[in-house]
Design an enzyme around this catalytic site. Sequence first.
Site, PDB file in Angstrom:
ATOM      1  N   LYS A 166      -7.384   0.357  -2.827  1.00 24.65           N
ATOM      2  CA  LYS A 166      -7.417  -0.474  -1.581  1.00 24.65           C
ATOM      3  C   LYS A 166      -7.458   0.305  -0.358  1.00 24.65           C
ATOM      4  O   LYS A 166      -8.176  -0.082   0.487  1.00 24.65           O
ATOM      5  CB  LYS A 166      -6.133  -1.651  -1.629  1.00 24.65           C
ATOM      6  CG  LYS A 166      -6.174  -2.497  -2.901  1.00 24.65           C
ATOM      7  CD  LYS A 166      -5.160  -3.544  -2.732  1.00 24.65           C
ATOM      8  CE  LYS A 166      -3.696  -3.154  -2.654  1.00 24.65           C
ATOM      9  NZ  LYS A 166      -3.067  -2.451  -4.085  1.00 24.65           N
ATOM     10  N   GLU A 192       4.259  -0.518   5.602  1.00 26.05           N
ATOM     11  CA  GLU A 192       3.676   0.945   5.046  1.00 26.05           C
ATOM     12  C   GLU A 192       4.878   1.919   4.948  1.00 26.05           C
ATOM     13  O   GLU A 192       5.867   1.814   5.960  1.00 26.05           O
ATOM     14  CB  GLU A 192       2.713   1.507   6.157  1.00 26.05           C
ATOM     15  CG  GLU A 192       1.573   0.639   6.293  1.00 26.05           C
ATOM     16  CD  GLU A 192       0.419   1.279   5.166  1.00 26.05           C
ATOM     17  OE1 GLU A 192       0.369   2.299   4.649  1.00 26.05           O
ATOM     18  OE2 GLU A 192      -0.419   0.133   4.510  1.00 26.05           O
ATOM     19  N   ARG A 193       4.533   2.674   3.913  1.00 29.58           N
ATOM     20  CA  ARG A 193       5.719   3.766   3.598  1.00 29.58           C
ATOM     21  C   ARG A 193       5.452   4.849   4.876  1.00 29.58           C
ATOM     22  O   ARG A 193       4.021   5.043   5.223  1.00 29.58           O
ATOM     23  CB  ARG A 193       5.720   4.388   2.330  1.00 29.58           C
ATOM     24  CG  ARG A 193       5.743   3.389   1.344  1.00 29.58           C
ATOM     25  CD  ARG A 193       5.575   4.030  -0.100  1.00 29.58           C
ATOM     26  NE  ARG A 193       5.773   3.138  -1.570  1.00 29.58           N
ATOM     27  CZ  ARG A 193       4.784   2.335  -1.523  1.00 29.58           C
ATOM     28  NH1 ARG A 193       3.442   2.244  -0.859  1.00 29.58           N
ATOM     29  NH2 ARG A 193       5.146   1.639  -2.605  1.00 29.58           N
TER      30      ARG A 193
END
Length: 466
Positions: A166, A192-193
């Site tokens: 993705k 998000e990491r």
Amino acid sequence: MSKTEHQTLKEDTPIGVIDEVHGPVVVITCDRLPPLRQALRASLNHETYIFEVHQHLDERHVRAITLHRTAGLWRGMPVYDTGAALHVPVAPECLGRLLNIFGEPLDDGPPLSHAAFRNVHGQPAPLQDAVGVGVVLETGIKVIDLLCPFVKGGKTGLFGGAGVGKTVLIMEFMHAIAKLHKGVSVFAGVGERIREGHELWHEMKKAGVMPQTVMVFGQMDESPGVRFRVGLSALTYAEYLRDALGKEVLFVMDNIFRFIQAGSEISSLLGRMPATVGYQPTLTTEVAEMQDRILSTRQGAITSVQAVYVPADDMTDPAVNAILSHLDTTVILSRAQAGKGIYPAVDPLQSGSKLMDRHTLGERHYSIAEGVRGHLARYHELEDIITMLGIEELSPKDRKIVMRARKLQRYLTQPFWVTASHTGLKGTSVSLSHTLDDCEAFLLGKYDDVTEEYCYMRGTMQEMGR
């Protein structure tokens, strides 16, 4: 009393004090009730804490979500009213910057100077100013342009489980907007990491896309309030670029499912009874509030691409369904396709667009797309028979369809610009006209003599000397 004196009094006089702290939820005892979504603040050791009012408990108490960590907060701590909802600074120099939910820099650059401020809870543009979806927006990605085309001003969802590509596909869309359409992109990193955000930022700079991009991050380790509102902050920047600068804007959200998860966390913390499959009862309203602001006006267009994590690859999940109802185009990324080495791993049979009709696409595009989809569907039906009995047991007509479908499947792969440093393959963009010419030639049997490997990870057939 003048307006300035009133504002000074509002800033210097506490509206109330903190009464309870439950994780990211703070109960505040107030002298007067602030409205819902009002931003409140408190200060400790030169650090400012921002709270957003989410619930009125009674005449004197509100429940708020903190948009910072809560370490250091104490009972009786004075809380002040900011006088408005959360606002972010906007200025033309926001392009090329990496920002947080408050519009503060995360890239060690200077703060946005001479900035105006915009409310993150802004209303959608008036109906008389809005325009409908427009023409097909070419991306240079063959399978997308042919079978699930983007439309200018439309909303597209990228659905897939973990690890099917993705984010890579999103980066390629942003590259296409910058290089093919000279537009700008706004990237909302929701949950998000830190590693992912850092890598993405550097990949964007390597790909040469960053000068035409604004990145707004609310990271996974931050308060659920941040993950819940960072998408609105990013959308505010997209609206500013559309309205004030008249830009064609690609608004990218990765991942909108984490926005829904953050809303579910907040709903539980506020004591609401969960609804279907444990999701918040306000799920559809929260999704609609965001989606209704993604629209185009006479000043410019906002075209949206939203990555959607699909829990357990279950497309019937309530969160997935809530998002699906707002989309014009759905791109389904399949683990089975990725397992065959088909990249981008788009499932051509499940993906599609509401605008796949002769009126919008034209007779030729529609007919070729349906022909390709028909060949791939027939091949899918025959796969089990081929596995058990062999391709020799098929009729001559079906053998020809399977042969062409396998070549089309490989032709619809291509190397990406943003992965060139990893794969060693130079990226390629293919115009829609070339894609239609090649697919028509495949359907007519002009490439029946070429091998399947010859069609894999290439640009156009003309480039291959055919």
